[in-house]
Design an enzyme around this catalytic site. Structure first.
Site, PDB file in Angstrom:
ATOM      1  CG  ASN A 164     -33.792   7.892  53.907  1.00 33.46           C
ATOM      2  OD1 ASN A 164     -33.967   7.365  52.815  1.00 33.46           O
ATOM      3  ND2 ASN A 164     -34.463   8.947  54.282  1.00 33.46           N
ATOM      4  CB  THR A 190     -11.015  27.112  50.428  1.00 33.48           C
ATOM      5  OG1 THR A 190     -10.519  28.143  49.575  1.00 33.48           O
ATOM      6  CG2 THR A 190      -9.919  26.631  51.366  1.00 33.48           C
ATOM      7  CD  GLN A 250     -29.173   6.543  56.146  1.00 34.94           C
ATOM      8  OE1 GLN A 250     -28.607   6.026  57.110  1.00 34.94           O
ATOM      9  NE2 GLN A 250     -29.685   7.771  56.215  1.00 34.94           N
ATOM     10  CB  CYS A 258     -35.589  15.846  55.039  1.00 36.51           C
ATOM     11  SG  CYS A 258     -33.925  15.238  55.043  1.00 36.51           S
ATOM     12  CB  THR A 301     -28.119  17.641  49.414  1.00 39.08           C
ATOM     13  OG1 THR A 301     -28.869  16.938  50.407  1.00 39.08           O
ATOM     14  CG2 THR A 301     -29.082  18.432  48.548  1.00 39.08           C
TER      15      THR A 301
HETATM   16  N1  PLP Z   1     -29.701  10.391  50.821  1.00 37.69           N
HETATM   17  C1  PLP Z   1     -30.091   9.693  51.893  1.00 37.69           C
HETATM   18  C2  PLP Z   1     -30.452   8.248  51.752  1.00 37.69           C
HETATM   19  C3  PLP Z   1     -30.173  10.315  53.138  1.00 37.69           C
HETATM   20  O1  PLP Z   1     -30.572   9.615  54.210  1.00 37.69           O
HETATM   21  C4  PLP Z   1     -29.840  11.690  53.235  1.00 37.69           C
HETATM   22  C5  PLP Z   1     -30.000  12.399  54.510  1.00 37.69           C
HETATM   23  O2  PLP Z   1     -30.986  12.199  55.215  1.00 37.69           O
HETATM   24  C6  PLP Z   1     -29.414  12.374  52.091  1.00 37.69           C
HETATM   25  C7  PLP Z   1     -29.366  11.687  50.905  1.00 37.69           C
HETATM   26  C8  PLP Z   1     -29.001  13.823  52.148  1.00 37.69           C
HETATM   27  O3  PLP Z   1     -27.759  13.921  52.809  1.00 37.69           O
HETATM   28  P1  PLP Z   1     -27.096  15.295  53.294  1.00 37.69           P
HETATM   29  O4  PLP Z   1     -27.699  15.603  54.620  1.00 37.69           O
HETATM   30  O5  PLP Z   1     -25.641  15.013  53.430  1.00 37.69           O
HETATM   31  O6  PLP Z   1     -27.336  16.319  52.269  1.00 37.69           O
END
Ligand code: PLP
Length: 647
Positions: free
Chosen positions: A161, A247, A189, A336, A73
């Site tokens: 995902n 850091t 992924q 999510c 993210t």
């Molecule tokens: N992009 C994809 C395709 C994901 O599957 C995910 C997590 O589910 C993310 C982005 C976000 O990743 P993070 O949990 O490291 O912020």
């Protein structure tokens, strides 16, 4: 939990033992700040440099930038901010930049949300343009070709995902060949599952996340092509070559390093061919257990670690519940958005029918999976199929379904339909039927061999009401367009539709158990007397039991009855040997008279439990409201506390 089969690898993965050891070692022996110039700092920096060099190698990063951050993210924010700042600078300099922010319609929400956020914050007023995908979930390259001349920034993913569908990155690059657009590819992924040679492509930004490949949460990486515009998201002490201040997360970096090292050791991770064979084995087990199953993306175009499927007549929640009871952890889409229980926007974008998008289940495993896990998963999937079949939940009827007797509540969109059965005569009526539940009711009746005598509505005040075997069912008129149905018994049940307790006070005896026409969060079924008297909060004292309180109660009361209020298919999917009876919350109304009829002195403690403690709270509180003082429930459910359920 030792008995758990974790098949939700696209949400997150367990930490690889080598990664755990590396993290602990980094904290114990390499705790220095890599920016410090003394020997302790230099040691930390050497560790970090080593992991970065390995990551460059694994990703084929060439002379591109590679920075550590907190996860994908953050990487997506940095990429979006970098691209949008560059577009603004070009636009301010009078260059043509394109006006579209194009993103794949099935991207993770982090992408369109970040685009909208930074577009707004930077005052760019560019147009967010979803790029359609086809029925297989692949980007529509013709549409991309048409958008390319006006595209300022294009965001696609390497693999989805939810469905595991692998993108045609070469095709996308080709469609963009004449476009000046910047290009981000979300590679979250793909890491460890697809070969990556980033510097050999025109990809400008590629975010990664450690926790999707056996590293802990909170560590990620961002690749930026050499020469691609870059703007730091975080300013401060100038760490990561001033690209990402703060850091560094040394424990996370060390753990990620161990995972990247394992990618090259030929023993930790399965090959693509091995994973494909395992996926096919699971798909075969699903086909055998769940008649009518459909896969929501072609398996041969998806990662070999992801299966997304739907089963006619079963909602995602029902499948998740039965899998969870069998100790298999899967999800209803992306982690999510799982809490929102909405249909999948990914499957919607693929144009799949609504029933498939609202009943989809994702089963995914990490590439370090072993054959024993897959074999155990297949055996438990077969057990889930048997449990669903016996409970009349599958199109293919079960031979040995236990008989239904009395009222069963079915709920759709907050409204209740009541199925009232008489086991002796194998007949039933349905009160307040809903189209959304027709198939379910039909399936239940077929699998139990029951004959439907009538469908009754609490809005009808005329028409015949049949006898239910030896039991009488009668209509009581409440108002010109409002009726309720009363099933004889001691006490009687009244199916009340929209009628409230005050309207019914003069029409029914006070002990009548009211079965409402809408789902009430607190009450499953309430006697008229209790409904009129209102809630007595003091009656609920001590209703919640934690693990130690449960153990103490069972020690003091060996006669206590454990009551599993999960649905019959969940109860049946558990490993054999449950020393508990099964009274699904949906059938509690039928059990209440029996429990309440016991004189106070012969009432044993009832300990209700379910998966998370939600349904069991409702059951225990219902009993307490009716004066059953020895009703309890297991707080947090079997998800948190182990039950003494040995055979
Ligand atoms: N992009 C994809 C395709 C994901 O599957 C995910 C997590 O589910 C993310 C982005 C976000 O990743 P993070 O949990 O490291 O912020």
């Amino acid at each position: 939990m030792t008995n758990e089969l974790y098949l939700d690898g696209n949400a997150t993965t367990a930490v690889l033992p080598a990664a755990l050891r590396a993290a602990v070692q980094a904290m114990e022996d390499c705790y220095g700040n890599p920016s410090s110039s003394h020997a302790t700092g230099l040691k930390a920096k050497a560790l970090m440099d080593g992991v970065r060099a390995r990551a460059r190698d694994v990703l084929g990063a060439g002379d591109g930038r590679l920075m550590f951050n907190s996860g994908a993210t953050e990487g997506i924010q940095t990429a979006v901010l970098s691209a949008l700042c560059a577009i603004r600078a070009r636009r301010d300099a009078g260059e043509a930049t394109g006006t579209l922010l194009v993103y794949g319609a099935t991207e993770h929400k982090a992408v369109p949300e970040s685009l909208a956020h930074w577009n707004r914050l930077l005052g760019l007023n560019l147009v967010l343009q979803p790029l359609p995908v086809d029925g297989d979930g692949r980007h529509n390259l013709q549409a991309l070709r048409a958008l390319a001349p006006e595209a300022a920034f294009v965001c696609t993913m390497a693999a989805n995902n939810e469905t595991g569908v692998v993108s045609d990155l070469d095709g996308i690059a080709d469609a963009l060949s004449a476009s000046p657009a910047l290009w981000m590819v979300d590679c979250v992924q793909a890491l460890g599952k697809l070969p990556l040679r980033l510097a050999a492509t025109r990809i400008d930004y590629a975010p990664f996340s450690g926790h999707k490949l056996y590293a802990p949460k909170g560590i990620g990486m961002l690749y930026v092509r050499a020469g691609a515009p870059f703007t730091p998201l975080m300013m401060g002490g100038g760490q990561e070559g001033a690209q990402r201040s703060g850091t560094e997360n040394m424990a996370g970096i060390a753990a990620l390093g161990a995972v990247l090292a394992a990618l090259g050791d030929d023993t930790t991770f399965r090959t693509h061919a091995e994973l494909t064979a395992m996926r096919d084995q699971v798909a075969d087990a699903l086909r055998a257990a769940l008649p009518g199953i459909v896969f929501n993306a072609p398996l041969d175009q998806a990662l070999p670690t992801t299966i997304n499927f739907s089963v006619p007549g079963l909602a995602s929640k029902e499948l998740l519940d039965v899998f969870d009871a069998a100790g298999i952890r899967v999800s209803a889409g992306s982690a999510c958005s799982a809490a929102k229980a909405a249909p999948s926007y990914v499957l919607d974008a693929m144009g799949l029918p609504a029933w498939r998008s609202s009943s989809a289940v994702r089963l995914s495993f990490g590439p370090a999976v072993d054959a024993a896990t897959i074999a155990a998963a297949c055996a438990r999937i077969a057990r889930c199929g048997g449990a669903l079949r016996r409970s009349g939940m599958l199109a293919e009827a079960g031979q040995d379904a236990p008989p239904l007797d009395g009222p069963t509540r079915l709920t759709a969109a907050g409204a209740n339909t009541w199925l009232v059965c008489d086991a002796a005569s194998r007949t039933c009526v349905v009160i307040d039927p809903q189209p959304a539940l027709d198939a379910r009711v039909g399936m239940m009746l077929r699998s139990h061999g029951y004959r439907l005598l009538a469908q009754l509505s609490t809005r009808d005040v005329s028409g015949t009401v049949p006898m239910l075997g030896e039991r009488s069912l009668r209509r009581v008129t409440v108002a010109a367009d409002k009726a309720c149905y009363v099933l004889d018994g001691a006490p009687a049940h009244a199916f009340t539709g929209q009628a409230g307790a005050t309207e019914l006070a003069a029409l029914l005896p006070p002990e009548t158990l009211l079965c409402p026409g809408f789902e009430e969060q607190s009450a499953c079924c309430t006697s008229l007397r209790v409904a009129l008297a209102g809630q007595d909060a003091s009656a609920m004292a001590g209703v919640h039991l934690d693990g130690p309180a449960l153990a103490a109660l069972l020690r003091d009361h060996p006669d206590a009855l454990l009551v599993d209020v999960r649905e019959a298919y969940e109860h049946a999917a558990c490993a054999a040997g449950m020393a508990a009876i099964n009274v699904p919350l949906s059938r509690l109304a039928g059990w209440l008279p029996g429990w309440l009829a016991r004189p106070e002195a012969s009432r044993v403690p009832l300990i209700f439990f379910c998966r998370s403690g939600n349904r069991s709270t409702r059951a225990a509180e219902c009993l307490r409201r009716h004066g059953y003082r020895h009703a309890f429930h297991l707080a947090g459910g079997v998800a948190l506390a182990a039950l003494p359920l040995a055979a």
